[in-house]
Scaffold this motif. Structure first.
Motif, PDB file in Angstrom:
ATOM      1  N   TRP B  10       0.831  -1.187   0.000  1.00 44.47           N
ATOM      2  CA  TRP B  10       0.000   0.000   0.000  1.00 44.47           C
ATOM      3  C   TRP B  10       0.872   1.245   0.000  1.00 44.47           C
ATOM      4  O   TRP B  10       1.910   1.230   0.644  1.00 44.47           O
ATOM      5  N   GLU B 307       2.851   9.916 -14.665  1.00 43.96           N
ATOM      6  CA  GLU B 307       2.737  11.316 -15.050  1.00 43.96           C
ATOM      7  C   GLU B 307       3.260  12.283 -13.997  1.00 43.96           C
ATOM      8  O   GLU B 307       3.448  13.449 -14.255  1.00 43.96           O
ATOM      9  N   LYS B 308       3.464  11.810 -12.777  1.00 42.74           N
ATOM     10  CA  LYS B 308       3.805  12.704 -11.685  1.00 42.74           C
ATOM     11  C   LYS B 308       5.163  13.374 -11.857  1.00 42.74           C
ATOM     12  O   LYS B 308       6.112  12.768 -12.338  1.00 42.74           O
ATOM     13  N   ILE B 320       8.611   6.450  -0.589  1.00 43.87           N
ATOM     14  CA  ILE B 320       7.691   7.506  -1.019  1.00 43.87           C
ATOM     15  C   ILE B 320       6.844   6.877  -2.128  1.00 43.87           C
ATOM     16  O   ILE B 320       7.351   6.582  -3.208  1.00 43.87           O
ATOM     17  N   GLU B 322       3.080   6.911  -4.195  1.00 42.63           N
ATOM     18  CA  GLU B 322       1.922   7.739  -4.475  1.00 42.63           C
ATOM     19  C   GLU B 322       1.107   7.031  -5.539  1.00 42.63           C
ATOM     20  O   GLU B 322       1.641   6.517  -6.511  1.00 42.63           O
ATOM     21  N   ASP B 324      -2.911   7.489  -7.340  1.00 43.38           N
ATOM     22  CA  ASP B 324      -4.249   8.059  -7.407  1.00 43.38           C
ATOM     23  C   ASP B 324      -4.438   9.073  -6.296  1.00 43.38           C
ATOM     24  O   ASP B 324      -3.891  10.146  -6.346  1.00 43.38           O
ATOM     25  N   ASP B 325      -5.153   8.728  -5.290  1.00 42.57           N
ATOM     26  CA  ASP B 325      -5.499   9.731  -4.288  1.00 42.57           C
ATOM     27  C   ASP B 325      -4.795   9.491  -2.959  1.00 42.57           C
ATOM     28  O   ASP B 325      -5.247   9.968  -1.921  1.00 42.57           O
ATOM     29  N   THR B 326      -3.676   8.772  -2.984  1.00 40.30           N
ATOM     30  CA  THR B 326      -3.032   8.405  -1.726  1.00 40.30           C
ATOM     31  C   THR B 326      -1.522   8.570  -1.810  1.00 40.30           C
ATOM     32  O   THR B 326      -0.912   8.224  -2.803  1.00 40.30           O
ATOM     33  N   LEU B 327      -0.969   9.102  -0.726  1.00 35.31           N
ATOM     34  CA  LEU B 327       0.480   9.306  -0.639  1.00 35.31           C
ATOM     35  C   LEU B 327       0.986   8.706   0.662  1.00 35.31           C
ATOM     36  O   LEU B 327       0.424   8.943   1.720  1.00 35.31           O
ATOM     37  N   LEU B 328       2.052   7.917   0.575  1.00 36.77           N
ATOM     38  CA  LEU B 328       2.716   7.381   1.758  1.00 36.77           C
ATOM     39  C   LEU B 328       4.159   7.844   1.770  1.00 36.77           C
ATOM     40  O   LEU B 328       4.872   7.706   0.775  1.00 36.77           O
ATOM     41  N   ILE B 329       4.576   8.393   2.908  1.00 36.59           N
ATOM     42  CA  ILE B 329       5.990   8.675   3.149  1.00 36.59           C
ATOM     43  C   ILE B 329       6.317   8.007   4.469  1.00 36.59           C
ATOM     44  O   ILE B 329       5.659   8.291   5.480  1.00 36.59           O
ATOM     45  N   SER B 342      -2.484   1.990   6.488  1.00 36.26           N
ATOM     46  CA  SER B 342      -3.483   1.980   5.418  1.00 36.26           C
ATOM     47  C   SER B 342      -4.896   1.838   5.952  1.00 36.26           C
ATOM     48  O   SER B 342      -5.853   2.066   5.221  1.00 36.26           O
ATOM     49  N   GLU B 344      -8.384   2.610   7.688  1.00 35.48           N
ATOM     50  CA  GLU B 344      -9.171   3.862   7.646  1.00 35.48           C
ATOM     51  C   GLU B 344      -9.158   4.542   8.990  1.00 35.48           C
ATOM     52  O   GLU B 344      -9.102   3.942  10.021  1.00 35.48           O
TER      53      GLU B 344
END
Lengths: 344, 344
Positions: B10, B307-308, B320, B322, B324-329, B342, B344
């Motif tokens: 994730w 595309e980022k 790091i 990323e 769609d709509d989620t970013l993890l660092i 991850s 909720e």
């Protein structure tokens, strides 16, 4: 004034969509909307004027539907604040020679809006009955090297308003040692770039100190509010000197006044200033975005689009900014390199 | 086998779109496509079977258009590898009782495909002429605690293939001290989850060691490749015990063989293993994504959509990721907490 390009806030702010049009604070209103809101009760919407770039005009209309189209002035190119202020001043004077004006950037923040409104009302009362050029000075809270300073002559409060003083001198952005010296004195204030005057005062000052800029807007007098205005502005505006109102007028005119004020102002010039001016979690993180979870992280500023889910673990003192197709992760101490980072 | 949910990767991998369907390495092919590609020249496309979740079947068809629809088996729920292998084995046996099978996860990687193909060909030659249950053992390169181990009896090479040995025992995922002990011996191999056998061998083994699972697929024999198959699978499959093929067969059967091999295998079970198996920049960063700029950063694994634009400054040893709509660092050392992150 809404023509800035906000390059220091990349990637949140880009030349295509600069920070005045962004909900930087995550409060539901963009900076230009917050600026508009601050004048509610002071200035009716029909007396609001916005000077911006041609490319931002549609966005201004979208964000400020209360402002009439012919109150949105479109600069064909960037020429700093003096031509911007001259343009709108000549237009206002052409329909209301007795107008009292407040000039403000659209991308600053004010935390204490009530105090802001008290200061503005008091300042406008002052300029309503005098030909004073008045600038708002912000009481400095730290030796900031990113702002210009105003030295007030505290021995000369104005006779009409005891909160207002003569300006002794304007100081360029200082080095740290100088800034520390300034902050220790009670007579030094940050130059906020917010001005109050009546329209005759600024037009006359421009005529005296900036005759070539003045001639441009004088010549266009017959065409304001006509179909030819934009075409002529597109021709003539680029001939104006690129000069700030501070250099053009403030540092030249003899009688400038300062209203020292303290309403939680910031020009939001840096990510660090956004962190300083945002509400923070118990670990000192400013989290702007709906769904941000922080683990073992401190002193970070996180700015994401509303829909993002963000999980951050183990960062101290970082900027994490995400917008559309761009992500920046960078130490706050390195934020002066953002222009380098954003280059292709 | 393409039914995994890939929760440890994730946010790149999610239960809606797990890692076998993702171009994890940024090479232009997803893991399941790379798995399919590895068998080119060994197994014609019409002999490829995919067992997956009902919800992933359309994605399998999209990514592997070469595989016929009736070779994509749809599990109504997850029951681990034993029911999965039983289902496909009974179906294959029903049309070709002499089939020779390779069972492989679809979300592992192999760096040396040529050596992989040599090993598979040699292994299939072996099982083609014997009733052996054969598993591929990977020569361990580090004391990995995330894998099970196979202990080979190196004094008993098989008579038909000198590279293949009897299995002495299967070992569960060890603690670090045990793993270090294993790695020092030459007889311990990682359990890759890749198996080779003929279809009769595995069906017979399942009949002996997993009679209740076997009965389910035996009962459905008249309905395979019919319109009723899916309906009956949806009814019956959930009654199967949730059990891996290792527990169900490997650890019970007497005669198991191992083919020790070394073809740069990883189950890509962790972000760390992705970092270890990716090509890296001179600072040890694995950068998967087209437009990633690193400043003063080391030992990071960055995975973004193509595309980022990503700029990272001042990170050492971080994930790091990323999508769609989620970013993890997150620190690589904390990646075992990704399930927590991850949630909720």
């Amino acid at each position: 004034m809404a023509g800035g390009v906000g390059s220091r806030f990349w990637p949140m702010s880009t030349p295509d969509y600069p920070k005045q049009f962004i909900d930087v604070l995550g409060c539901g209103r963009t900076l230009i909307q917050l600026t508009f809101d601050r004048f509610k009760g002071i200035c009716p919407a029909e007396n609001v004027w916005v000077v911006t770039s041609e490319k931002y005009a549609e966005e201004v209309k979208r964000q400020l539907p209360e402002v009439a189209d012919d109150h949105i002035l479109r600069e064909p190119c960037r020429r700093n604040t003096a031509p911007c202020i001259a343009y709108v001043s000549w237009k206002i004077k052409s329909i209301n020679p007795k107008a009292n004006m407040v000039v403000t950037p659209s991308d600053h923040i004010v935390m204490d809006v009530k105090e802001f409104q008290r200061v503005i009302r008091s300042a406008m009362q002052f300029t309503n009955s005098s030909d004073a050029i008045l600038t708002l000075g912000m009481k400095p809270t730290r030796p900031e090297t990113g702002y210009g300073y105003i030295e007030a002559d505290l021995s000369y409060p104005s006779t009409n308003n005891k909160e207002i003083y003569r300006v002794d001198s304007f100081k360029e952005k200082p080095d740290l040692a100088t800034a520390e010296r300034y902050v220790k004195k009670s007579s030094f204030y940050w130059n906020s770039g917010i001005f109050v005057w009546n329209v005759n005062t600024i037009v006359n000052a421009l005529r005296v100190y900036q005759p070539s800029i003045s001639k441009v807007f004088e010549r266009l007098l017959p065409y304001y509010f006509s179909e030819k205005e934009q075409e002529l502005i597109n021709q003539e505006f680029p001939t104006c000197e690129n000069i700030s109102i501070d250099y053009a007028i403030m540092e030249k005119a003899d009688e400038i006044f300062v209203f020292p004020a303290d309403f939680g102002w910031s020009d939001l010039g840096t990510w660090g200033s956004l962190l300083a001016n945002s509400s923070k979690d118990p670990h000192g993180n400013a989290l702007i975005g709906k769904n941000i979870k922080m683990y073992e992280s401190r002193n970070c500023v996180v700015h994401t689009t509303q829909e993002k889910k963000v999980v951050i673990q183990g960062l101290d003192g970082y900027i994490i900014a995400e917008k559309d197709d761009t992500l920046l992760i960078c130490r706050l101490t390195e934020e002066q390199r953002i222009k380098e980072f954003s280059a292709e």
